[in-house]
Design a protein around this motif. Structure first.
Motif, PDB file in Angstrom:
ATOM      1  N   UNK A   1       5.037  -5.856   4.531  1.00 56.17           N
ATOM      2  CA  UNK A   1       4.545  -5.545   5.874  1.00 56.17           C
ATOM      3  C   UNK A   1       5.511  -4.692   6.682  1.00 56.17           C
ATOM      4  N   UNK A   2       6.785  -4.612   6.275  1.00 59.27           N
ATOM      5  CA  UNK A   2       7.730  -3.773   7.012  1.00 59.27           C
ATOM      6  C   UNK A   2       7.828  -2.368   6.422  1.00 59.27           C
ATOM      7  N   UNK A   3       7.001  -2.050   5.424  1.00 58.94           N
ATOM      8  CA  UNK A   3       6.955  -0.701   4.899  1.00 58.94           C
ATOM      9  C   UNK A   3       5.981   0.139   5.719  1.00 58.94           C
ATOM     10  N   UNK A   4       6.103   1.438   5.619  1.00 58.40           N
ATOM     11  CA  UNK A   4       5.207   2.328   6.355  1.00 58.40           C
ATOM     12  C   UNK A   4       4.582   3.342   5.401  1.00 58.40           C
TER      13      UNK A   4
ATOM     14  N   UNK B   1       3.452  -9.704   3.742  1.00 55.72           N
ATOM     15  CA  UNK B   1       2.736  -8.617   3.082  1.00 55.72           C
ATOM     16  C   UNK B   1       1.488  -8.285   3.894  1.00 55.72           C
ATOM     17  N   UNK B   2       1.083  -7.030   3.821  1.00 53.50           N
ATOM     18  CA  UNK B   2      -0.196  -6.597   4.366  1.00 53.50           C
ATOM     19  C   UNK B   2      -1.071  -6.107   3.220  1.00 53.50           C
ATOM     20  N   UNK B   3      -2.364  -6.051   3.464  1.00 53.00           N
ATOM     21  CA  UNK B   3      -3.309  -5.614   2.439  1.00 53.00           C
ATOM     22  C   UNK B   3      -3.765  -4.186   2.703  1.00 53.00           C
ATOM     23  N   UNK B   4      -3.779  -3.398   1.665  1.00 52.79           N
ATOM     24  CA  UNK B   4      -4.344  -2.050   1.715  1.00 52.79           C
ATOM     25  C   UNK B   4      -5.600  -2.053   0.859  1.00 52.79           C
ATOM     26  N   UNK B   5      -6.723  -1.660   1.451  1.00 51.53           N
ATOM     27  CA  UNK B   5      -7.999  -1.638   0.733  1.00 51.53           C
ATOM     28  C   UNK B   5      -8.647  -0.280   0.933  1.00 51.53           C
TER      29      UNK B   5
END
Length: 240
Positions: free
Chosen positions: A106-109, A90-94
């Motif tokens: 994390x593989x989404x765009x 997962x990546x974080x969006x802030x």
């Protein structure tokens, strides 16, 4: 965290759109905050030049934010969400400007979706996606909207579902973090030829009613449900 579960099934007959686009959502949610009537009329909203200029400016700002490393912990070390251990894959969006944050696969765009402040989707399965929107409100907390069961039922059946869709609410949950309260619902919308399941998390802060929706085609739901639940449970609002 306080959680409750409920399973409800019925046909929705109260709205003409199954998308949470902002002009329609804004009207409907404001009515929900003051006891939403049995039938909700749609309104045609014309986009002025000022609105178009705002949207163009918003997309440019969003591109700048994500262009600098997808808002990683290096950029925002003080974020409450990023201070925790990030789940694998997962990546974080802030977004400190608009006051919210969440994890996404994390593989989404990222992609542009009219009426939403941020949106991500699977690179190959576009029906697996998430989107965040918000509208102004005078409420201070989701508790001000009313009991969770009533608020969630109205949201799903009168705002999200289309007239030809059957609604199955599988679960409702409430959680509290850092003095903020959140409602999350899991539900399925079905029509003659299509069915999709989603999580929606709502919160109120900064004079805004925030909504995060993440979902997938119902045929894949069992395989991706737990993955998408991480997204729904990670949504947090920030003080701005």
């Amino acid at each position: 965290m306080v959680a409750s579960s409920i399973s409800l099934t019925w046909a929705s007959t109260t709205i003409s759109s199954n998308k949470l686009n902002v002009p329609h959502l804004s009207e409907s949610l404001q009515q929900t905050q003051t006891a939403l009537p049995a039938n909700t009329n749609t309104t045609t909203v014309k986009c002025s030049r000022e609105t178009a200029t705002y949207e163009e400016s918003h997309h440019k700002r969003r591109a700048l934010l994500l262009g600098a490393g997808a808002l990683t912990a290096t950029l925002f070390p003080s974020s409450p969400l990023l201070a925790q251990e990030k789940p694998a894959n997962y990546d974080a969006f802030v977004d400190k400007i608009d006051g919210y944050q969440y994890y996404y696969p994390s593989d989404w765009r990222e992609f542009d979706l009219t009426g939403y402040d941020s949106a991500f989707k699977d690179r190959y399965l576009q029906l697996q996606n998430l989107r965040v929107s918000f509208i102004p409100t005078e409420k201070k907390d989701v508790h001000d909207l009313g009991p969770m069961e009533e608020v969630i039922t109205d949201l799903v059946t009168k705002i999200i579902a289309a007239p030809n869709q059957y609604v199955d609410i599988a679960d409702m949950q409430e959680r509290s973090e850092d003095g903020k309260n959140y409602y999350t619902v899991e539900f399925t919308l079905s029509s003659r030829n299509f069915s999709a399941s989603s999580f929606v998390t709502i919160a109120i802060a900064n004079g805004r009613y925030y909504t995060l929706k993440v979902g997938a085609n119902d045929r894949r739901w069992k395989r991706v449900r737990n993955k998408l639940k991480v997204v729904a449970d990670s949504f947090k609002v920030l003080d701005i």
